[in-house]
Design a protein around this motif. Structure first.
Motif, PDB file in Angstrom:
ATOM      1  N   VAL A 157     -64.507   1.963  54.570  1.00  0.00           N
ATOM      2  CA  VAL A 157     -65.506   2.638  55.601  1.00  0.00           C
ATOM      3  C   VAL A 157     -66.419   1.565  56.066  1.00  0.00           C
ATOM      4  O   VAL A 157     -67.167   0.920  55.084  1.00  0.00           O
ATOM      5  N   ASP A 208     -69.178   2.640  61.677  1.00  0.00           N
ATOM      6  CA  ASP A 208     -68.812   4.010  62.285  1.00  0.00           C
ATOM      7  C   ASP A 208     -67.206   4.103  62.345  1.00  0.00           C
ATOM      8  O   ASP A 208     -66.729   4.708  63.205  1.00  0.00           O
ATOM      9  N   VAL A 215     -62.289  11.057  63.485  1.00  0.00           N
ATOM     10  CA  VAL A 215     -62.516  12.010  62.175  1.00  0.00           C
ATOM     11  C   VAL A 215     -63.248  13.647  62.796  1.00  0.00           C
ATOM     12  O   VAL A 215     -64.151  13.552  63.394  1.00  0.00           O
ATOM     13  N   ASP A 216     -62.486  14.534  62.245  1.00  0.00           N
ATOM     14  CA  ASP A 216     -62.988  15.879  62.592  1.00  0.00           C
ATOM     15  C   ASP A 216     -63.815  16.248  61.477  1.00  0.00           C
ATOM     16  O   ASP A 216     -64.888  16.690  61.335  1.00  0.00           O
ATOM     17  N   ARG A 217     -63.151  16.023  60.149  1.00  0.00           N
ATOM     18  CA  ARG A 217     -63.841  16.227  58.912  1.00  0.00           C
ATOM     19  C   ARG A 217     -62.867  16.025  57.752  1.00  0.00           C
ATOM     20  O   ARG A 217     -61.498  15.808  57.966  1.00  0.00           O
ATOM     21  N   GLU A 261     -66.096   9.052  50.363  1.00  0.00           N
ATOM     22  CA  GLU A 261     -67.345   8.726  50.492  1.00  0.00           C
ATOM     23  C   GLU A 261     -67.829   7.956  51.771  1.00  0.00           C
ATOM     24  O   GLU A 261     -67.175   6.938  52.213  1.00  0.00           O
ATOM     25  N   GLY A 262     -68.724   8.525  52.458  1.00  0.00           N
ATOM     26  CA  GLY A 262     -69.263   7.622  53.769  1.00  0.00           C
ATOM     27  C   GLY A 262     -68.305   8.015  55.040  1.00  0.00           C
ATOM     28  O   GLY A 262     -68.597   7.570  55.886  1.00  0.00           O
ATOM     29  N   ILE A 263     -67.433   8.693  54.847  1.00  0.00           N
ATOM     30  CA  ILE A 263     -66.675   9.352  56.083  1.00  0.00           C
ATOM     31  C   ILE A 263     -67.412  10.468  57.025  1.00  0.00           C
ATOM     32  O   ILE A 263     -67.571  11.729  56.072  1.00  0.00           O
ATOM     33  N   LYS A 264     -67.664  10.355  57.839  1.00  0.00           N
ATOM     34  CA  LYS A 264     -68.276  11.591  58.414  1.00  0.00           C
ATOM     35  C   LYS A 264     -67.765  11.768  60.130  1.00  0.00           C
ATOM     36  O   LYS A 264     -66.920  11.087  60.603  1.00  0.00           O
ATOM     37  N   GLU A 265     -67.960  13.111  60.332  1.00  0.00           N
ATOM     38  CA  GLU A 265     -67.523  13.752  61.652  1.00  0.00           C
ATOM     39  C   GLU A 265     -67.586  12.584  62.791  1.00  0.00           C
ATOM     40  O   GLU A 265     -68.656  11.792  62.871  1.00  0.00           O
ATOM     41  N   HIS A 266     -66.715  12.447  63.766  1.00  0.00           N
ATOM     42  CA  HIS A 266     -66.630  11.718  64.916  1.00  0.00           C
ATOM     43  C   HIS A 266     -66.483  10.223  64.607  1.00  0.00           C
ATOM     44  O   HIS A 266     -66.655   9.424  65.602  1.00  0.00           O
ATOM     45  N   MET A 267     -66.176   9.799  63.316  1.00  0.00           N
ATOM     46  CA  MET A 267     -66.063   8.315  63.370  1.00  0.00           C
ATOM     47  C   MET A 267     -64.547   7.870  63.647  1.00  0.00           C
ATOM     48  O   MET A 267     -63.710   9.050  63.824  1.00  0.00           O
TER      49      MET A 267
END
Length: 85
Positions: free
Chosen positions: A59, A62, A24-26, A5-11
């Motif tokens: 998380v 960012d 992170v890619d995904r 939860e809350g993990i997004k692309e580019h973090m």
């Protein structure tokens, strides 16, 4: 709350010590797929690596902070397995 939860692309993914581990890619299944740009050197360069979601401590903003220091977290990185034909 699930670790995903809350993990997004580019973090940014950092160890417990704040050391950059990857970007992170995904999220794929129970793993975070890191971008190729953070893939290391030599035979590790140019392909994706994965961090198990079980290593995620929190998380925050960012950033994805891991429960292990950066040097230890890198030892848990997994490489993509070959897909069956």
């Amino acid at each position: 709350m699930s670790n995903a939860e809350g993990i997004k692309e580019h973090m940014e993914v950092v160890g417990a010590d704040g050391v950059h581990v990857g970007t992170v890619d995904r999220v794929e299944g129970e793993r975070i797929k890191l971008t190729k740009k953070d893939s290391g050197e030599g035979s590790h360069k140019g392909h994706h690596h994965y961090i198990p979601l079980a290593l995620v401590a929190e998380v925050e903003g960012d950033r994805v902070r891991l429960a292990a220091n950066g040097d230890v977290a890198v030892s848990f990185e997994e490489e993509e397995t070959a897909k069956p034909i």
